[in-house]
Design a protein around this motif. Sequence first.
Motif, PDB file in Angstrom:
ATOM      1  N   GLY A 112       0.793  -1.217   0.000  1.00 39.89           N
ATOM      2  CA  GLY A 112       0.000   0.000   0.000  1.00 39.89           C
ATOM      3  C   GLY A 112       0.825   1.267   0.000  1.00 39.89           C
ATOM      4  O   GLY A 112       0.284   2.371   0.045  1.00 39.89           O
ATOM      5  N   LYS A 113       2.158   1.137  -0.079  1.00 38.23           N
ATOM      6  CA  LYS A 113       3.032   2.309  -0.044  1.00 38.23           C
ATOM      7  C   LYS A 113       3.516   2.714  -1.430  1.00 38.23           C
ATOM      8  O   LYS A 113       4.046   3.803  -1.597  1.00 38.23           O
ATOM      9  CB  LYS A 113       4.238   2.034   0.862  1.00 38.23           C
ATOM     10  CG  LYS A 113       3.868   1.751   2.309  1.00 38.23           C
ATOM     11  CD  LYS A 113       5.107   1.471   3.150  1.00 38.23           C
ATOM     12  CE  LYS A 113       4.736   1.194   4.603  1.00 38.23           C
ATOM     13  NZ  LYS A 113       5.945   0.902   5.421  1.00 38.23           N
ATOM     14  N   MET A 114       3.398   1.827  -2.404  1.00 39.17           N
ATOM     15  CA  MET A 114       3.847   2.113  -3.759  1.00 39.17           C
ATOM     16  C   MET A 114       2.723   1.786  -4.736  1.00 39.17           C
ATOM     17  O   MET A 114       1.747   1.123  -4.382  1.00 39.17           O
ATOM     18  CB  MET A 114       5.101   1.296  -4.093  1.00 39.17           C
ATOM     19  CG  MET A 114       6.311   1.645  -3.246  1.00 39.17           C
ATOM     20  SD  MET A 114       7.758   0.639  -3.639  1.00 39.17           S
ATOM     21  CE  MET A 114       7.256  -0.953  -2.978  1.00 39.17           C
ATOM     22  N   SER A 115       2.875   2.252  -5.966  1.00 35.02           N
ATOM     23  CA  SER A 115       1.859   2.027  -6.992  1.00 35.02           C
ATOM     24  C   SER A 115       2.449   1.247  -8.152  1.00 35.02           C
ATOM     25  O   SER A 115       3.634   1.371  -8.463  1.00 35.02           O
ATOM     26  CB  SER A 115       1.292   3.361  -7.502  1.00 35.02           C
ATOM     27  OG  SER A 115       0.641   4.053  -6.462  1.00 35.02           O
ATOM     28  N   MET A 116       1.605   0.450  -8.791  1.00 41.70           N
ATOM     29  CA  MET A 116       1.988  -0.334  -9.954  1.00 41.70           C
ATOM     30  C   MET A 116       1.176   0.130 -11.154  1.00 41.70           C
ATOM     31  O   MET A 116      -0.020   0.395 -11.035  1.00 41.70           O
ATOM     32  CB  MET A 116       1.753  -1.827  -9.714  1.00 41.70           C
ATOM     33  CG  MET A 116       2.455  -2.390  -8.503  1.00 41.70           C
ATOM     34  SD  MET A 116       2.140  -4.170  -8.274  1.00 41.70           S
ATOM     35  CE  MET A 116       0.382  -4.138  -7.899  1.00 41.70           C
ATOM     36  N   MET A 117       1.836   0.236 -12.306  1.00 38.40           N
ATOM     37  CA  MET A 117       1.135   0.620 -13.526  1.00 38.40           C
ATOM     38  C   MET A 117       0.550  -0.616 -14.181  1.00 38.40           C
ATOM     39  O   MET A 117       1.208  -1.652 -14.316  1.00 38.40           O
ATOM     40  CB  MET A 117       2.078   1.329 -14.504  1.00 38.40           C
ATOM     41  CG  MET A 117       1.418   1.694 -15.827  1.00 38.40           C
ATOM     42  SD  MET A 117       2.530   2.585 -16.945  1.00 38.40           S
ATOM     43  CE  MET A 117       2.570   4.171 -16.110  1.00 38.40           C
ATOM     44  N   GLY A 118      -0.703  -0.520 -14.590  1.00 34.31           N
ATOM     45  CA  GLY A 118      -1.362  -1.643 -15.229  1.00 34.31           C
ATOM     46  C   GLY A 118      -2.385  -1.180 -16.245  1.00 34.31           C
ATOM     47  O   GLY A 118      -2.540   0.020 -16.512  1.00 34.31           O
ATOM     48  N   PHE A 119      -3.101  -2.146 -16.798  1.00 34.16           N
ATOM     49  CA  PHE A 119      -4.129  -1.883 -17.794  1.00 34.16           C
ATOM     50  C   PHE A 119      -5.426  -2.534 -17.339  1.00 34.16           C
ATOM     51  O   PHE A 119      -5.421  -3.599 -16.730  1.00 34.16           O
ATOM     52  CB  PHE A 119      -3.722  -2.440 -19.161  1.00 34.16           C
ATOM     53  CG  PHE A 119      -2.445  -1.865 -19.694  1.00 34.16           C
ATOM     54  CD1 PHE A 119      -2.445  -0.686 -20.408  1.00 34.16           C
ATOM     55  CD2 PHE A 119      -1.234  -2.510 -19.474  1.00 34.16           C
ATOM     56  CE1 PHE A 119      -1.271  -0.149 -20.903  1.00 34.16           C
ATOM     57  CE2 PHE A 119      -0.053  -1.985 -19.958  1.00 34.16           C
ATOM     58  CZ  PHE A 119      -0.077  -0.803 -20.676  1.00 34.16           C
ATOM     59  N   VAL A 170     -12.717  -4.620 -10.700  1.00 35.83           N
ATOM     60  CA  VAL A 170     -12.251  -4.666 -12.083  1.00 35.83           C
ATOM     61  C   VAL A 170     -11.006  -5.548 -12.160  1.00 35.83           C
ATOM     62  O   VAL A 170     -10.310  -5.751 -11.160  1.00 35.83           O
ATOM     63  CB  VAL A 170     -11.917  -3.253 -12.626  1.00 35.83           C
ATOM     64  CG1 VAL A 170     -13.157  -2.404 -12.728  1.00 35.83           C
ATOM     65  CG2 VAL A 170     -10.860  -2.586 -11.758  1.00 35.83           C
ATOM     66  N   CYS A 171     -10.746  -6.066 -13.362  1.00 29.43           N
ATOM     67  CA  CYS A 171      -9.518  -6.805 -13.631  1.00 29.43           C
ATOM     68  C   CYS A 171      -8.433  -5.817 -14.048  1.00 29.43           C
ATOM     69  O   CYS A 171      -8.675  -4.956 -14.887  1.00 29.43           O
ATOM     70  CB  CYS A 171      -9.729  -7.832 -14.738  1.00 29.43           C
ATOM     71  SG  CYS A 171     -10.564  -9.327 -14.199  1.00 29.43           S
ATOM     72  N   VAL A 172      -7.262  -5.966 -13.487  1.00 29.40           N
ATOM     73  CA  VAL A 172      -6.123  -5.125 -13.838  1.00 29.40           C
ATOM     74  C   VAL A 172      -4.948  -6.030 -14.174  1.00 29.40           C
ATOM     75  O   VAL A 172      -4.537  -6.855 -13.353  1.00 29.40           O
ATOM     76  CB  VAL A 172      -5.747  -4.167 -12.689  1.00 29.40           C
ATOM     77  CG1 VAL A 172      -4.495  -3.368 -13.057  1.00 29.40           C
ATOM     78  CG2 VAL A 172      -6.897  -3.232 -12.365  1.00 29.40           C
ATOM     79  N   PHE A 173      -4.428  -5.865 -15.387  1.00 28.29           N
ATOM     80  CA  PHE A 173      -3.245  -6.604 -15.807  1.00 28.29           C
ATOM     81  C   PHE A 173      -2.021  -5.732 -15.565  1.00 28.29           C
ATOM     82  O   PHE A 173      -1.910  -4.639 -16.121  1.00 28.29           O
ATOM     83  CB  PHE A 173      -3.338  -6.980 -17.284  1.00 28.29           C
ATOM     84  CG  PHE A 173      -2.068  -7.586 -17.840  1.00 28.29           C
ATOM     85  CD1 PHE A 173      -1.609  -8.809 -17.373  1.00 28.29           C
ATOM     86  CD2 PHE A 173      -1.343  -6.930 -18.825  1.00 28.29           C
ATOM     87  CE1 PHE A 173      -0.439  -9.371 -17.873  1.00 28.29           C
ATOM     88  CE2 PHE A 173      -0.187  -7.473 -19.333  1.00 28.29           C
ATOM     89  CZ  PHE A 173       0.270  -8.705 -18.857  1.00 28.29           C
ATOM     90  N   VAL A 174      -1.117  -6.201 -14.712  1.00 33.00           N
ATOM     91  CA  VAL A 174       0.111  -5.476 -14.391  1.00 33.00           C
ATOM     92  C   VAL A 174       1.262  -6.168 -15.103  1.00 33.00           C
ATOM     93  O   VAL A 174       1.714  -7.226 -14.671  1.00 33.00           O
ATOM     94  CB  VAL A 174       0.356  -5.426 -12.869  1.00 33.00           C
ATOM     95  CG1 VAL A 174       1.660  -4.703 -12.560  1.00 33.00           C
ATOM     96  CG2 VAL A 174      -0.810  -4.748 -12.162  1.00 33.00           C
ATOM     97  N   PRO A 175       1.731  -5.613 -16.222  1.00 31.53           N
ATOM     98  CA  PRO A 175       2.802  -6.270 -16.981  1.00 31.53           C
ATOM     99  C   PRO A 175       4.156  -6.068 -16.331  1.00 31.53           C
ATOM    100  O   PRO A 175       4.348  -5.178 -15.490  1.00 31.53           O
ATOM    101  CB  PRO A 175       2.732  -5.568 -18.347  1.00 31.53           C
ATOM    102  CG  PRO A 175       2.176  -4.229 -18.045  1.00 31.53           C
ATOM    103  CD  PRO A 175       1.261  -4.382 -16.870  1.00 31.53           C
ATOM    104  N   GLY A 176       5.097  -6.916 -16.742  1.00 33.40           N
ATOM    105  CA  GLY A 176       6.465  -6.779 -16.269  1.00 33.40           C
ATOM    106  C   GLY A 176       7.209  -5.731 -17.076  1.00 33.40           C
ATOM    107  O   GLY A 176       6.767  -5.282 -18.125  1.00 33.40           O
ATOM    108  N   SER A 177       8.356  -5.343 -16.579  1.00 33.41           N
ATOM    109  CA  SER A 177       9.198  -4.354 -17.262  1.00 33.41           C
ATOM    110  C   SER A 177      10.642  -4.857 -17.232  1.00 33.41           C
ATOM    111  O   SER A 177      11.121  -5.327 -16.186  1.00 33.41           O
ATOM    112  CB  SER A 177       9.106  -2.997 -16.545  1.00 33.41           C
ATOM    113  OG  SER A 177       9.963  -2.046 -17.114  1.00 33.41           O
ATOM    114  N   PRO A 178      11.346  -4.855 -18.355  1.00 36.50           N
ATOM    115  CA  PRO A 178      11.002  -4.233 -19.646  1.00 36.50           C
ATOM    116  C   PRO A 178      10.269  -5.158 -20.621  1.00 36.50           C
ATOM    117  O   PRO A 178      10.140  -4.817 -21.787  1.00 36.50           O
ATOM    118  CB  PRO A 178      12.386  -3.874 -20.193  1.00 36.50           C
ATOM    119  CG  PRO A 178      13.274  -4.958 -19.697  1.00 36.50           C
ATOM    120  CD  PRO A 178      12.749  -5.315 -18.330  1.00 36.50           C
ATOM    121  N   ASN A 179       9.816  -6.322 -20.157  1.00 35.68           N
ATOM    122  CA  ASN A 179       9.101  -7.253 -21.024  1.00 35.68           C
ATOM    123  C   ASN A 179       7.625  -7.249 -20.647  1.00 35.68           C
ATOM    124  O   ASN A 179       7.207  -7.967 -19.732  1.00 35.68           O
ATOM    125  CB  ASN A 179       9.678  -8.663 -20.887  1.00 35.68           C
ATOM    126  CG  ASN A 179       8.929  -9.678 -21.722  1.00 35.68           C
ATOM    127  OD1 ASN A 179       8.237  -9.322 -22.670  1.00 35.68           O
ATOM    128  ND2 ASN A 179       9.051 -10.950 -21.368  1.00 35.68           N
TER     129      ASN A 179
END
Length: 243
Positions: A122-129, A142-151
Amino acid sequence: MAGIDMGRVQTHVRNKLVAGALAAIPVALTIFILWYVDSAARGLFGIRYPVAGLLVGIGGLYLLGLFVTSLVGRWILGGADALLVHIPGLRDLYQSWKQMAFSPEGDAGIFARVVLVPDETGKMSMMGFSTRRPVDGDPETVCVFVPGSPNPTSGRLYFVPTRDCLVLDLPARVALKILISGGNYVPAEIGRQLQAHRAAGRSGTAGASPPPGQATEVGAGGRPGGGGGAGGGGAAGPGGTTG
């Protein structure tokens, strides 16, 4: 030599090698794709001149785009779509691929919206779709897909309360560019939106303290007032939805 900090030297060399690799990979991949298209097109049409195959490939893609956006092309694609969804065995695979691949201008598919969701701490945020609609049977999840980086082709799928999703006004292609760059490219628009969100949260807290678990509504997406995990449960508050 006695005054040289070998640890700092190793760190410097490692960082520069990683930076060089990250810069070289997209360039090398682009060159390989262009070479492959040029070689395949020249071999297919018997063209002997270099680069001519690449021009043929670009022209073919342009003609294909004209066809699929024409009235006849849309009719043929519609017929093929109706046929594929009725073929046993291929139906589920085709529908899954279609839901993943087709995201015209962010109106459909898992890439419809770019969101930030809190991680497990709960202290950081993840980017997803996320899609534009909630999960069937639960309008507050809702469904959230959080992809890896850099893949970004692999990642994790989370079921997130709508109140825990901060919807970014950002095209999916820009978000993918951020992920592929490993954070080396982050547009200023993200910083401005996060700053506006924090300012709205502070003003809401100063005006009236919401009940525990209550989210502060932000724009069309909503954002938590205090972070639950990315897959956290609990009933969603009356924050904004991604639908």
